[in-house]
Design an enzyme around this catalytic site. Structure first.
Site, short mmCIF file in Angstrom:
data_model
loop_
_atom_site.label_atom_id
_atom_site.label_comp_id
_atom_site.label_asym_id
_atom_site.label_seq_id
_atom_site.Cartn_x
_atom_site.Cartn_y
_atom_site.Cartn_z
N SER A 1 72.61 68.42 58.41
CA SER A 1 72.14 68.13 59.77
C SER A 1 72.84 69.03 60.78
O SER A 1 74.00 69.44 60.58
CB SER A 1 72.46 66.67 60.13
OG SER A 1 72.13 66.42 61.48
N TYR B 1 79.09 60.41 60.76
CA TYR B 1 77.86 61.05 60.29
C TYR B 1 78.02 62.57 60.29
O TYR B 1 77.74 63.24 59.29
CB TYR B 1 76.70 60.63 61.19
CG TYR B 1 75.38 61.30 60.89
CD1 TYR B 1 74.70 61.07 59.70
CD2 TYR B 1 74.79 62.17 61.82
CE1 TYR B 1 73.49 61.69 59.43
CE2 TYR B 1 73.57 62.79 61.55
CZ TYR B 1 72.92 62.54 60.36
OH TYR B 1 71.72 63.15 60.09
N1 NAD Z 1 65.48 62.62 61.74
C1 NAD Z 1 66.23 63.58 62.22
O1 NAD Z 1 66.14 63.99 63.38
C2 NAD Z 1 67.23 64.27 61.32
C3 NAD Z 1 67.94 65.35 61.85
C4 NAD Z 1 68.84 66.03 61.03
C5 NAD Z 1 69.03 65.61 59.73
N2 NAD Z 1 68.33 64.55 59.26
C6 NAD Z 1 68.58 64.17 57.88
O2 NAD Z 1 67.33 64.08 57.21
C7 NAD Z 1 67.44 63.10 56.17
C8 NAD Z 1 66.31 62.11 56.29
O3 NAD Z 1 66.38 61.52 57.56
P1 NAD Z 1 65.20 60.63 58.16
O4 NAD Z 1 65.14 60.93 59.58
O5 NAD Z 1 63.98 60.75 57.32
O6 NAD Z 1 65.87 59.18 57.95
P2 NAD Z 1 65.16 57.77 57.83
O7 NAD Z 1 66.19 56.77 58.25
O8 NAD Z 1 63.85 57.78 58.54
O9 NAD Z 1 64.91 57.65 56.27
C9 NAD Z 1 65.99 57.57 55.37
C10 NAD Z 1 65.50 57.02 54.04
O10 NAD Z 1 66.65 56.90 53.20
C11 NAD Z 1 66.67 55.61 52.62
N3 NAD Z 1 68.05 55.21 52.39
C12 NAD Z 1 69.02 55.06 53.32
N4 NAD Z 1 70.14 54.61 52.75
C13 NAD Z 1 69.87 54.47 51.42
C14 NAD Z 1 70.63 54.02 50.31
N5 NAD Z 1 71.88 53.56 50.45
N6 NAD Z 1 70.04 54.02 49.10
C15 NAD Z 1 68.76 54.42 48.95
N7 NAD Z 1 67.99 54.83 49.98
C16 NAD Z 1 68.54 54.85 51.20
C17 NAD Z 1 65.98 54.70 53.63
O11 NAD Z 1 65.48 53.51 53.04
C18 NAD Z 1 64.88 55.61 54.16
O12 NAD Z 1 63.71 55.54 53.39
C19 NAD Z 1 68.83 62.49 56.31
O13 NAD Z 1 69.71 63.15 55.44
C20 NAD Z 1 69.21 62.80 57.74
O14 NAD Z 1 70.59 62.84 57.92
C21 NAD Z 1 67.44 63.86 60.02
#
Ligand code: NAD
Length: 247
Positions: free
Chosen positions: A141, A154
């Site tokens: 991220s 985080y």
């Molecule tokens: N959304 C953003 O703006 C953004 C920005 C930078 C990085 N990211 C990274 O992208 C990735 C996905 O993010 P997102 O926005 O889709 O998140 P989200 O919260 O929408 O989805 C995360 C998914 O991971 C699953 N999850 C969480 N903890 C878990 C666990 N302990 N065991 C099994 N499953 C688990 C959740 O059920 C969910 O389906 C992450 O690594 C996040 O850090 C997101």
């Protein structure tokens, strides 16, 4: 010219029930891979896998629990007959100030965002090494590169993930296995919307391209890295943030 073609390949994507993980699973699947979707949200994960149709299977585990993780990995490996591509995407991102982070939450963030990725990568690397090829792709991220007023744990976990990526890239390359990280800025997923409309608008205003990313824009990069197009890329961290951080 090399095409993105993943037919005959197998992929395991964590956090695939929704958000970016679902888009990554769909992208790999659309490019021909057979995909296992791992998530702790069994209902949503089953529905997401079913929507992909053939060549998609759900496995369920809470990544904070190493026993569940091992069982889910064994299930995925059996159903896929080996994992060629592993995408460590699942993460939690509690947004709290320095003063509000308790030790238990610190440990949970690291258990899910870093420890699970380490052990899952090592499990997958065994088979990849034996087959002489494999791809490990870690979703980091912008928060691991640029601090915000909240989410110190985080950000630290995402910086740790990129360091870990380079360690895997170094130790596995001779066996045909590459490891890379993708570091997105804001993406249109439930996680982003949880910060609230006002905060989201404020952060969007800082992005030179003037908008947040669509999940499939990140997913396309993951497919590129997973396919033969990414064969010579190893140990890299790809910034994909609309220009918020340029270097
Ligand atoms: N959304 C953003 O703006 C953004 C920005 C930078 C990085 N990211 C990274 O992208 C990735 C996905 O993010 P997102 O926005 O889709 O998140 P989200 O919260 O929408 O989805 C995360 C998914 O991971 C699953 N999850 C969480 N903890 C878990 C666990 N302990 N065991 C099994 N499953 C688990 C959740 O059920 C969910 O389906 C992450 O690594 C996040 O850090 C997101």
């Amino acid at each position: 010219m090399t095409q993105i073609d993943l037919s005959g390949k197998t992929a395991l994507v964590t956090g695939a029930a929704g958000g970016l993980g679902a888009a990554i699973a769909a992208g790999l699947h659309a490019n021909g891979a057979t995909v296992a979707l791992l998530d702790r949200d069994a209902r949503a994960n089953t529905a997401t896998a079913a929507a992909l149709g053939d060549r998609a299977t759900p496995v369920h585990a809470d990544l904070a629990d190493l026993d569940q993780l091992r069982t889910a990995f064994a299930e995925a490996t059996e159903r896929l007959d080996g994992v060629d591509i592993l995408v460590n995407n699942a993460a939690v991102a509690p947004m709290r100030t320095l003063w509000d982070i308790e030790p238990e939450e610190w440990d949970t963030v690291f258990a899910i965002n870093v420890r699970a990725a380490f052990f899952l990568s090592r499990m997958a690397a065994e088979g990849m090494r034996a087959r002489g090829c494999g791809r490990i792709i870690n979703i980091a991220s912008l928060a691991g590169q640029k601090a915000r007023p909240t989410g110190a744990h985080y950000g630290a976990s995402k910086a740790a993930l990129t360091a870990m990526t380079r360690a895997f890239a170094t130790e596995l390359a001779a066996d045909g296995v590459t490891a890379n990280a993708v570091a997105p800025g804001m993406i249109d997923t439930p996680l982003v919307h949880s910060i609230g409309e006002e905060k989201e608008a404020e952060l969007t205003a800082e992005i030179p391209v003037g908008r947040i990313a669509e999940p499939n824009e990140i997913a396309d990069l993951v497919s590129f890295l997973a396919a033969d197009t990414g064969a010579f890329i190893n140990g890299a961290t790809y910034d994909i943030n609309g220009g918020v951080l340029m270097r």
